[in-house]
Design an enzyme around this catalytic site. Structure first.
Site, mmCIF file in Angstrom:
data_model
loop_
_atom_site.group_PDB
_atom_site.id
_atom_site.type_symbol
_atom_site.label_atom_id
_atom_site.label_comp_id
_atom_site.label_asym_id
_atom_site.label_seq_id
_atom_site.Cartn_x
_atom_site.Cartn_y
_atom_site.Cartn_z
ATOM 1 N N CYS A 72 13.831 16.792 9.638
ATOM 2 C CA CYS A 72 14.602 15.905 10.504
ATOM 3 C C CYS A 72 16.050 16.383 10.586
ATOM 4 O O CYS A 72 16.675 16.657 9.558
ATOM 5 C CB CYS A 72 14.535 14.508 9.907
ATOM 6 S SG CYS A 72 15.465 13.332 10.812
ATOM 7 N N CYS A 78 21.186 10.090 7.658
ATOM 8 C CA CYS A 78 20.412 8.859 7.814
ATOM 9 C C CYS A 78 20.151 8.210 6.463
ATOM 10 O O CYS A 78 19.890 8.895 5.480
ATOM 11 C CB CYS A 78 19.100 9.218 8.510
ATOM 12 S SG CYS A 78 17.936 7.883 8.620
ATOM 13 N N CYS A 81 15.867 8.629 4.447
ATOM 14 C CA CYS A 81 15.278 9.583 3.494
ATOM 15 C C CYS A 81 16.380 10.136 2.596
ATOM 16 O O CYS A 81 17.391 10.605 3.101
ATOM 17 C CB CYS A 81 14.652 10.760 4.239
ATOM 18 S SG CYS A 81 13.187 10.332 5.164
ATOM 19 N N CYS A 161 11.897 10.722 14.536
ATOM 20 C CA CYS A 161 11.975 10.497 13.087
ATOM 21 C C CYS A 161 10.749 11.125 12.443
ATOM 22 O O CYS A 161 9.615 10.862 12.873
ATOM 23 C CB CYS A 161 12.025 8.999 12.786
ATOM 24 S SG CYS A 161 11.766 8.639 11.042
ATOM 25 N N GLN A 284 1.328 -3.340 4.611
ATOM 26 C CA GLN A 284 1.745 -2.094 3.955
ATOM 27 C C GLN A 284 2.104 -1.046 4.994
ATOM 28 O O GLN A 284 1.393 -0.881 5.981
ATOM 29 C CB GLN A 284 0.612 -1.572 3.072
ATOM 30 C CG GLN A 284 0.271 -2.489 1.913
ATOM 31 C CD GLN A 284 1.303 -2.435 0.800
ATOM 32 O OE1 GLN A 284 2.190 -1.591 0.803
ATOM 33 N NE2 GLN A 284 1.200 -3.358 -0.139
ATOM 34 N N TYR A 313 0.859 -12.480 -6.965
ATOM 35 C CA TYR A 313 1.777 -11.833 -6.003
ATOM 36 C C TYR A 313 0.918 -11.160 -4.919
ATOM 37 O O TYR A 313 1.050 -9.962 -4.667
ATOM 38 C CB TYR A 313 2.665 -10.779 -6.667
ATOM 39 C CG TYR A 313 3.381 -11.229 -7.909
ATOM 40 C CD1 TYR A 313 4.663 -11.776 -7.829
ATOM 41 C CD2 TYR A 313 2.794 -11.095 -9.166
ATOM 42 C CE1 TYR A 313 5.327 -12.183 -8.985
ATOM 43 C CE2 TYR A 313 3.445 -11.501 -10.313
ATOM 44 C CZ TYR A 313 4.709 -12.039 -10.218
ATOM 45 O OH TYR A 313 5.350 -12.426 -11.351
ATOM 46 N N GLU A 334 0.688 -16.476 -4.047
ATOM 47 C CA GLU A 334 1.813 -15.823 -3.355
ATOM 48 C C GLU A 334 2.834 -16.895 -2.992
ATOM 49 O O GLU A 334 2.480 -18.012 -2.624
ATOM 50 C CB GLU A 334 1.256 -15.108 -2.103
ATOM 51 C CG GLU A 334 2.225 -14.791 -1.011
ATOM 52 C CD GLU A 334 3.308 -13.783 -1.384
ATOM 53 O OE1 GLU A 334 3.007 -12.780 -2.041
ATOM 54 O OE2 GLU A 334 4.475 -14.045 -1.022
ATOM 55 N N ASP A 383 0.958 -7.693 -8.918
ATOM 56 C CA ASP A 383 1.664 -6.709 -8.066
ATOM 57 C C ASP A 383 3.023 -7.317 -7.707
ATOM 58 O O ASP A 383 3.268 -7.681 -6.554
ATOM 59 C CB ASP A 383 0.819 -6.433 -6.810
ATOM 60 C CG ASP A 383 1.436 -5.365 -5.907
ATOM 61 O OD1 ASP A 383 2.444 -4.753 -6.302
ATOM 62 O OD2 ASP A 383 0.901 -5.151 -4.801
ATOM 63 N N CYS A 410 6.103 -1.454 -8.310
ATOM 64 C CA CYS A 410 6.962 -0.595 -7.471
ATOM 65 C C CYS A 410 8.240 -0.234 -8.221
ATOM 66 O O CYS A 410 9.146 0.349 -7.639
ATOM 67 C CB CYS A 410 7.267 -1.262 -6.138
ATOM 68 S SG CYS A 410 7.901 -2.929 -6.288
#
Ligand SMILES: C[S@@+](CC[C@H](N)C(=O)[O-])C[C@H]1O[C@@H](n2cnc3c(N)ncnc32)[C@H](O)[C@@H]1O
Length: 455
Positions: A72, A78, A81, A161, A284, A313, A334, A383, A410
C-alpha cells in the site's frame, strides 16, 4: 538525555507493542514508528521524556533483513496497518513471541505449556470484509475518502486499500464521482456541518453479496436515485442504505438505518453457519481466519454430543452456533441486547434449537444462575474483550468445575493473567494456539484449552 529536534543514528533492536521500533542512544531508549529490528536509522527526537523518548524516522541507513516494500502506497502514514513493512513471516514470529512472552512473564508458565505454531493467513492481503471510510474535503474543496492518518482525524485520500475487499475501490470511486457531480456536502468534524460522514461497506466473502451504507448528518440524501443507479451496476450489490448520525461524536454509526435499495442485510457463512448481517450488526471482519479460530475452539472443546456448554461473551452467537451441532445444549451470554437479538435470529435461520441466549454481564449472569438455578457445564467457553474476565466470573467457573475451559483471547497479557488464576485453582493448560486474524497489525488471537486436573 536527548533534546527535542536532536538528530541521531541508532540501531533498532526490538519491536514494541504497537509495532514501533525500539533502539538506544547512549543507553537512552527511543521509540521510532516504521523502524524495524535490524534497521540502522537516522532519527529526529520529537518527544523526549526523562527515561525514554519518541523519535521520527528520517532515513533507513541499513535496512533490516526482514524489511519489505509495503503493498500500500500510504502504509507508513495510514493508521490502519503498523507492520506492512515487515515480512509476513516475521510478523507471525513477532506475534507468536508476544504470546509466549506474556505466558512466561505474566502467567509464570514455562516449558510446561504446549504452544502450537501460530496459524497465519494463506493470503495476508484483501482479507477484511468490512470497511469504514471517513469522507471530507481537502483545502481545494475536492472530496477526500480514505482512512485517518495514525493518531489523528486527518483523512488520507485513498483509492485502494491492500487489506480491504478489492470491490471497495469501485464503490468508493462511484461515490466520489456522485458527491462531486451533485455537489453533495461532506461532514466537517469541527463545525459539525455538512452531510456525508462515512461510507460503510460489507462484503460476504462466501456469498459475494455487497452492502453499502452512507452515514449522514441528516435524514436524507439528495439525488440518491442517481447514486443507486450507479451502485447497483456493481455485481453482488444487495443492500444500499443510509444511516442517520446527527450527533457530534467520534462514534461512526447512529441508531437509525433507512434501506434505500435491496434488502436491509446481506448474508454470509462461517463454515456451515449462515449469518444475516445488517449495518449495525457485529460480525467478524476476517471470516477465513475466524473459521480457523472457531474450529480450533470446537476441537479444544472436544464435544461428544451430550454436553452442556456455556459460551460467555457470545456476541451474535458465532461460537455458540458453531458448538451447538456437537453439544446437547449451548447457553450464550452477552452484554449487548442487539447482539443477542442477532444471535437468536441466527439460531432461527440455521434451524438450531439447542442454543439459548441471555442478555447481561457474564460476571453477573453466570454467578446468579449458578446460585439460583444450580446450573452446570461440562465445557465453558470464554471470549472476553481485551480486558479479559472479571475475577468474580473466574471464581464461579472454578466453583462450577467444568471438565474443560476454552479461552479465546484477543489480548495475550490478560489471557496469561486469567490462565494463572485458573491454574492456581485446579486447572491445567493443555494447548495454546495463536491465530493471526489481522495481518499487518500487532493484534493476535489465541485459543487455549484448559483441563480440570484429576477429572
Ligand atoms: C471479543 S468479542 C467476542 C464475540 C463473539 N464470541 C464472537 O466471536 O463474535 C467480546 C464480546 O463480549 C461482549 N462483552 C463485553 N463485556 C461483557 C460482559 N461483561 N459480559 C458479557 N459480554 C460482554 C462484547 O459486547 C463482545 O460482543
Amino acid at each position: 538525555m536527548l533534546n527535542k529536534n536532536d538528530e541521531v543514528i541508532i540501531d533498532i533492536e526490538d519491536i514494541g507493542s504497537d509495532g514501533e521500533g525500539i533502539g538506544k542512544y547512549q543507553g537512552y531508549t527511543l521509540f521510532v514508528k516504521n523502524a524495524l529490528p535490524g534497521d540502522q536509522v537516522r532519527v529526529k527526537v520529537m518527544k523526549p521524556k526523562k527515561n525514554y523518548g519518541y523519535a521520527r524516522l528520517l532515513e533507513v541507513l541499513q535496512p533490516s533483513a526482514y524489511r519489505v516494500n509495503p503493498l500500500c502506497e500510504v502504509a507508513g502514514k495510514c493508521g490502519g496497518c503498523s507492520l506492512q513493512h515487515l515480512s509476513y513471516e516475521r510478523q507471525l514470529a513477532y506475534k507468536q513471541n508476544k504470546v509466549k512472552n506474556c505466558l512466561e512473564r505474566i502467567g509464570g508458565f514455562k516449558e510446561d505449556i504446549r504452544l502450537e505454531p501460530i496459524i497465519g493467513m494463506e493470503e495476508p492481503f484483501y482479507y477484511r470484509n468490512k470497511a469504514q471510510f471517513p469522507v471530507g474535503r481537502n483545502k481545494e474543496g475536492k472530496v477526500v475518502i480514505g482512512f485517518y492518518a495514525g493518531g489523528t482525524h486527518s483523512i488520507i485520500d485513498t483509492s485502494h486499500c491492500a487489506i480491504q475487499a478489492k470491490v471497495n475501490d469501485t464503490i468508493i470511486e462511484k461515490i466520489r464521482t456522485f458527491l462531486e457531480e451533485y455537489q453533495i456536502s461532506t461532514y466537517d468534524e469541527e463545525s459539525h456541518e455538512g452531510l456525508v460522514r462515512h461510507i460503510l461497506t460489507r462484503v460476504g466473502f462466501v456469498t459475494g453479496e455487497i452492502m453499502v451504507c452512507l452515514i449522514v448528518n441528516g435524514d436524507d440524501l439528495p439525488y440518491k436515485e442517481k447514486l443507486i443507479e450507479s451502485l447497483v451496476l456493481t455485481p453482488g450489490m444487495t443492500s444500499i442504505s443510509l444511516n442517520s448520525n446527527k450527533v457530534k461524536t467520534n462514534v461512526i454509526l447512529g441508531d437509525k438505518v433507512i434501506t434505500l435499495w435491496g434488502q436491509p442485510f446481506i448474508t454470509d457463512y462461517i463454515g456451515e453457519i449462515k449469518y444475516q448481517i445488517s449495518p449495525l450488526s457485529f460480525y467478524q471482519v476476517n471470516p477465513g481466519q475466524t473459521k480457523v479460530l472457531y474450529e480450533t475452539a470446537l476441537n479444544y472443546a472436544d464435544l461428544k454430543g451430550d454436553e452442556v456448554v456455556w459460551d460467555l461473551y457470545c456476541g451474535i452467537g458465532t461460537i455458540s452456533l458453531f458448538l451447538a451441532g456437537k453439544a446437547r445444549q449451548v447457553y450464550g451470554v452477552e452484554i449487548i441486547p442487539e447482539a443477542i437479538e442477532d444471535a437468536r435470529q441466527n439460531a432461527k435461520i440455521n434451524h438450531i434449537k439447542n442454543a439459548e441466549f441471555f442478555v447481561g454481564a457474564a460476571e453477573e449472569v453466570l454467578p446468579l444462575k449458578y446460585k439460583e438455578d444450580n446450573i452446570y457445564a461440562e465445557v465453558i467457553v470464554v471470549d472476553p474483550p481485551r480486558k479479559g474476565c472479571e475475577e468474580s466470573l473466574l471464581n464461579t467457573i472454578v466453583q462450577m468445575a467444568p471438565k474443560r475451559v476454552v479461552y479465546v483471547s484477543c489480548d495475550p497479557a490478560t489471557l496469561a493473567r486469567d490462565l494463572r488464576y485458573l491454574c492456581d485453582r485446579g486447572y491445567q493448560v493443555e494447548k495454546v494456539q495463536a491465530v493471526d486474524q489481522f495481518a499487518h497489525s500487532t493484534h493476535v488471537e489465541t485459543v487455549c484449552c484448559l483441563q480440570r486436573v484429576n477429572c
